[in-house]
Design an enzyme around this catalytic site. Structure first.
Site, PDB file in Angstrom:
ATOM      1  N   ASN A 248       7.090  -2.796   5.852  1.00  9.80           N
ATOM      2  CA  ASN A 248       6.100  -2.421   6.202  1.00  9.80           C
ATOM      3  C   ASN A 248       6.332  -1.271   7.178  1.00  9.80           C
ATOM      4  OD1 ASN A 248       3.421  -1.464   6.655  1.00  9.80           O
ATOM      5  ND2 ASN A 248       2.804  -3.119   8.092  1.00  9.80           N
ATOM      6  N   GLY A 249       5.934   0.111   6.829  1.00  9.14           N
ATOM      7  CA  GLY A 249       6.152   1.137   7.731  1.00  9.14           C
ATOM      8  C   GLY A 249       6.608   2.192   7.000  1.00  9.14           C
TER       9      GLY A 249
ATOM     10  N   TRP B 215       0.975  -1.242  -0.057  1.00  7.09           N
ATOM     11  CA  TRP B 215      -0.137  -0.054   0.000  1.00  7.09           C
ATOM     12  C   TRP B 215       1.024   1.200  -0.009  1.00  7.09           C
ATOM     13  CZ3 TRP B 215      -5.085   0.152  -0.376  1.00  7.09           C
ATOM     14  CH2 TRP B 215      -5.780   1.416  -0.394  1.00  7.09           C
TER      15      TRP B 215
ATOM     16  N   HIS C 115     -34.285  27.660  16.101  1.00  5.60           N
ATOM     17  CA  HIS C 115     -34.849  28.052  14.829  1.00  5.60           C
ATOM     18  C   HIS C 115     -35.602  26.737  14.235  1.00  5.60           C
ATOM     19  CE1 HIS C 115     -32.532  31.906  14.926  1.00  5.60           C
ATOM     20  NE2 HIS C 115     -31.668  31.080  15.293  1.00  5.60           N
TER      21      HIS C 115
END
Ligand code: AGP
Length: 609
Positions: free
Chosen positions: A100-101, A74, A505
């Protein structure tokens, strides 16, 4: 977020690596690769695109060998391409790494290694690791990896193999998960349990700062300082489906719980080594060009729009720049004032939302500089933007957006702080205080998640209602909108997010004992006003569930139920206040037995108008 695997044993490694990567594709799927070691030769195959493309090629030309590593990506640095895909090798090709990191100090390490003669072939931060290990390797792979990781700032789960040490893998982790799987005469390494379940249920969860030497006989674990760690393997009881959800019942709950880790990831690499300044390498405008910006135009839909709404408060209060915001489906059919001094801020988790893309193109045609904040590298928004900031949330599977929202907020706060510094609208002390508060949010969010049992009880009590009102003011008006959207889209209970000041309102007519009100009443400039609104609701027999500061004595006098969150800068409270509302909507839907990850009529990405 990526998925990594390793294998050493007496079976062919390639099928095991590819099978493990398939089980980890939920962690990333924009490129994939494997490396296999056999008879003193390392063979590497890596491809941009989904894993099946690589697997198809491997079918025809298998890599043979009984030791190997693999990666499904990713992307966080460098667009997906064959050269940016892992594994990455050193200059000689004998040391190969999957990671990963995020290596925050990869640029300074790369410069030093290039001066020493190392030649790089990719844009990734990971490749630095391969060359760093090469520079330290004198025959002991464990020691070379250990010494290299002592120089790394950031996060990593890493597996390394070396042609000269054929019967060993070295694995290590810091802030990214890594698990060792123990077989008979074979060992496995993976980012997550699903990749191991077909082979073993005996696992060792590596802890932060630990490194393992993995051979066919087993694994020896130490800290980076060499201290030996002895830990009994755990036995996994999950089935495969539960494993992919990390043991959580739904992806949405898993992703809610991933938020402390992923918002920490959005800080890494952007807060500089001095933690005193924000660095946004993806923003391609110079300080001079940024000072000429006369307006920010937020372009987004749904949850991303709510993030942009919080961003409006941050940009206007910190950087003193006017912010115009509109849902993309409206913006594209009116004629906003856009020119070369407009910064079009496009926010999209998927990067594929049709209305957002159309409005983005219109803004670009009128001369705006497009800064995109997206979670998907290589998406249409990514490709068409002039500047890009990723949210590092990892794949968000559940249709209801949670971790993408909070990582969008973190990114927008960083942009606002950077703009404030460039435009000179915030002094150094104030900026330092905001940065310090930003750095504390991941641990504070982990504290908020501890309210889960309380929120679950409230959801079980209220999931039978047909209408709810969510009230907020100031920077938490968007929080009310987002909390209401979460409840609507997964529990199908009608929920209205409203600016609390608008009660008189109209909406006050809705208040009955059967229409509970959720109020965000955190310390800050509009707190007293929120207390007044809560009293108005109580005076009409309405039930109030308040999200407020843990140590707030006044709120308890008025609200029926309190969900406590830690104190932080008022501007940053949306990051924490949304978590109980995410959990509330989740447990309402779960109590009602609804399909939480795929709610009716909804898609994860609205790629059509
Ligand atoms: C949020 O929970 C919804 N899934 C939806 O509103 C979503 O935020 C919207 O469709 C925008 O999607 P994007 O961020 O991928 O552009």
């Amino acid at each position: 977020m990526c998925g990594i695997v390793g294998y050493i044993g007496d079976a062919e490694a390639m099928p095991i690596l590819l099978d493990g990567l398939r089980k980890l594709e939920y962690r990333g799927y924009d490129s994939a690769g494997i490396a296999v070691l056999s008879e003193g030769m390392v063979s590497v195959a890596r491809r941009q695109g989904k894993l099946e493309r690589l697997a198809g090629e491997m079918q025809a030309n298998p890599l043979l060998g009984r030791v190997g590593i693999g990666h499904t990506c990713w992307a966080t640095h460098g667009v997906p391409s064959d050269t940016n895909a892992h594994p990455h090798a050193d200059c000689t090709g004998r040391i190969v790494v999957v990671h990963n990191g995020i290596i925050e100090n990869y640029l300074s390490l790369r410069e030093r290694l290039e001066v020493d003669g190392h030649v790089f072939t990719s844009e990734t931060d990971t490749e630095v690791l391969a060359h760093l290990i090469e520079s330290r390797f004198i025959g002991d792979l464990y020691d070379a990896v250990r010494q290299s990781l002592l120089e790394v700032v950031g996060s990593y789960a890493v597996v390394v193999l070396c042609r000269d040490i054929p019967d060993t893998l070295v694995a290590a982790r810091l802030h990214s998960p890594l698990i060792l799987g123990h077989g008979r005469g074979e060992q496995f390494v993976a980012s997550d349990v699903p990749a191991l379940l077909a082979y073993t249920r005996q696992v060792t969860y590596l802890q932060n700062g630990e490194i393992a030497v993995v051979t066919r006989e087993g694994a020896r674990v130490t800290r980076l300082d060499g201290t030996e760690i002895r830990r009994e393997p755990a036995t996994i009881a999950w089935d495969a489906a539960a494993a992919e959800k990390g043991g959580y019942k739904h992806f949405m709950l898993k992703e809610i719980h991933e938020q402390p880790a992923v918002i920490a990831e959005t800080l890494r690499g952007r807060m500089g080594e001095d933690r005193a300044h924000v660095h946004l390498p993806g923003l391609k405008l110079s300080p001079d060009e940024l000072r000429k910006i006369t307006k920010v135009l937020v372009i987004a839909c749904g949850t991303a729009y709510h993030a942009g709404f919080v961003g409006k408060y941050a940009f206007e209060s910190l950087a003193r720049v006017p912010v115009e915001i509109d849902v993309a489906s409206e913006l594209r059919y009116r004629t906003p004032i856009v020119d070369e001094h407009t910064l079009a801020l496009v926010i999209s988790q998927s990067g594929e939302t049709a209305d957002t893309l159309a409005a983005m193109r219109d803004a670009k045609e009128h001369g705006a500089h497009v800064l995109a904040v997206t979670n998907v590298v290589g998406s249409s928004v990514d490709r068409d933007a002039d500047s890009i900031l990723y949210t590092y949330a990892g794949p968000e599977i559940a249709v209801a957006s949670t971790k993408a929202y909070t990582t969008q907020l973190m990114t927008l706060y960083q942009v606002a702080l950077y703009l404030a510094e460039v435009r000179g609208t915030l002094d150094d002390d104030a900026r330092a205080r905001f940065i310090e508060a930003l750095q504390r949010l991941p641990e504070q969010m982990a504290t908020v998640l501890e309210t889960e049992p309380l929120v679950k009880k409230l959801a079980e009590a209220f999931c039978g209602v047909h209408d709810t009102l969510y009230l907020g003011r100031g920077v938490n008006f968007p929080t009310a909108l987002e909390g209401a959207l979460k409840l609507k889209e997964i529990s199908y209970i009608h929920a209205e997010g409203y600016a609390a000041g608008e009660m008189k309102h109209g909406p006050i007519a809705l208040i009955t004992p059967q229409c509970p009100t959720v109020a965000i009443a955190v310390p800050g400039g509009v707190y007293e006003k929120m207390l007044s609104n809560i009293k108005e609701v109580k005076a009409r027999q309405g039930h109030v569930i308040a999200v407020g500061a843990t140590d707030d004595p006044d709120l308890r006098k008025y609200a029926d139920d309190i969900i406590p969150i830690p104190r932080t800068a008022e501007l940053f409270t949306p990051v924490l206040a949304i978590v109980p509302l995410q959990l509330f909507s989740y447990y309402c839907a779960d109590t009602l037995g609804l399909d939480i990850d795929q709610p009716r009529n909804l898609a994860k990405s609205v790629t059509v108008e």
